[in-house]
Scaffold this motif. Structure first.
Motif, PDB file in Angstrom:
ATOM      1  N   ASP A 175      53.811  36.552  78.811  1.00 29.17           N
ATOM      2  CA  ASP A 175      52.702  36.698  79.757  1.00 29.17           C
ATOM      3  C   ASP A 175      52.858  38.083  80.373  1.00 29.17           C
ATOM      4  N   ILE A 176      52.189  39.059  79.767  1.00 31.38           N
ATOM      5  CA  ILE A 176      52.363  40.461  80.138  1.00 31.38           C
ATOM      6  C   ILE A 176      51.473  40.793  81.337  1.00 31.38           C
ATOM      7  N   GLY A 177      52.070  41.411  82.339  1.00 32.24           N
ATOM      8  CA  GLY A 177      51.331  41.688  83.573  1.00 32.24           C
ATOM      9  C   GLY A 177      51.031  40.392  84.297  1.00 32.24           C
ATOM     10  N   THR A 226      56.191  38.836  82.684  1.00 30.25           N
ATOM     11  CA  THR A 226      56.600  40.209  82.961  1.00 30.25           C
ATOM     12  C   THR A 226      55.606  40.883  83.894  1.00 30.25           C
ATOM     13  N   ASP A 227      56.112  41.831  84.623  1.00 36.17           N
ATOM     14  CA  ASP A 227      55.255  42.690  85.433  1.00 36.17           C
ATOM     15  C   ASP A 227      56.003  43.991  85.650  1.00 36.17           C
ATOM     16  N   LYS A 228      55.275  45.072  85.774  1.00 36.38           N
ATOM     17  CA  LYS A 228      55.925  46.358  86.013  1.00 36.38           C
ATOM     18  C   LYS A 228      56.169  46.599  87.496  1.00 36.38           C
ATOM     19  N   ASN A 229      55.658  45.715  88.340  1.00 39.84           N
ATOM     20  CA  ASN A 229      55.839  45.829  89.783  1.00 39.84           C
ATOM     21  C   ASN A 229      56.747  44.712  90.285  1.00 39.84           C
ATOM     22  N   LEU A 230      57.782  45.084  90.996  1.00 36.45           N
ATOM     23  CA  LEU A 230      58.790  44.132  91.442  1.00 36.45           C
ATOM     24  C   LEU A 230      58.250  43.134  92.465  1.00 36.45           C
ATOM     25  N   ARG A 249      60.805  38.927  84.073  1.00 30.61           N
ATOM     26  CA  ARG A 249      61.365  40.216  83.695  1.00 30.61           C
ATOM     27  C   ARG A 249      60.530  41.356  84.252  1.00 30.61           C
ATOM     28  N   LEU A 250      61.229  42.331  84.805  1.00 34.26           N
ATOM     29  CA  LEU A 250      60.602  43.544  85.295  1.00 34.26           C
ATOM     30  C   LEU A 250      60.520  44.537  84.147  1.00 34.26           C
ATOM     31  N   LEU A 254      55.368  45.718  76.818  1.00 36.68           N
ATOM     32  CA  LEU A 254      56.275  44.981  75.939  1.00 36.68           C
ATOM     33  C   LEU A 254      57.696  45.547  75.946  1.00 36.68           C
ATOM     34  N   ASP A 255      57.978  46.488  76.827  1.00 43.07           N
ATOM     35  CA  ASP A 255      59.294  47.124  76.848  1.00 43.07           C
ATOM     36  C   ASP A 255      60.428  46.152  77.189  1.00 43.07           C
TER      37      ASP A 255
END
Length: 151
Positions: free
Chosen positions: A15-17, A38-42, A64-65, A69-70
């Motif tokens: 589940d990206i973003g 996942t999200d790029k924001n903590l 996961r931070l 897809l990194d």
């Protein structure tokens, strides 16, 4: 719900973003999916994690931070769910070659035509599309990859 309906029972889902991880929670609870939210924001990721942990160990969700897809590897998931961002952003996330081998359930908030163009030009097989209307707005859902029977 329109996105969740496209994800097969028992899938391993990225589940990206994920933001609040509502999709991951629903899939874990109702479709016995194992999810990586996942999200790029903590901040939203921690808020979602805290909310889920308050329910106990009822859900099968990892948090996961990371950007796109990194923070997910190709052998961990069967399905990529990417929703609530622009079509160009989704296209950027799908740059990893292994993304073409996954069932992708995509919901671009803007520029679905640019996402379609990227998919068609980069070896993705668009297998289905749908438009859902909610609160006066149309949301496009684009499916790529092999469709499995949804339960």
């Amino acid at each position: 719900m329109a996105i969740a309906a496209r994800i097969p029972h028992g899938s391993r889902v990225a589940d990206i973003g994920a933001d609040h991880a509502k999709l991951s929670v629903w899939l874990s609870r109702h479709k016995d999916c194992r999810c990586i939210a996942t999200d790029k924001n903590l901040e939203p990721l921690n808020a979602a994690k805290n909310r889920v942990e308050a329910y106990g160990n009822e859900f099968n969700i990892q948090f996961r931070l990371g950007d796109g897809l990194d923070c997910v590897s190709h052998d961990e998931v069967d399905v990529l769910a990417i929703a609530g961002m622009g079509g160009e952003t989704i296209a950027g996330i799908l740059q990893k070659p292994w993304a073409r081998d996954k069932l992708c359930v995509l919901q671009p908030n803007t520029h679905p035509e640019r996402l379609r163009e990227f998919l068609l030009n980069n070896g993705f097989d668009i297998t289905d599309e749908d438009t859902v209307r909610e609160r006066g707005r149309n949301y496009h859902i684009i499916i790529t990859g092999v469709q499995h029977e949804c339960l």
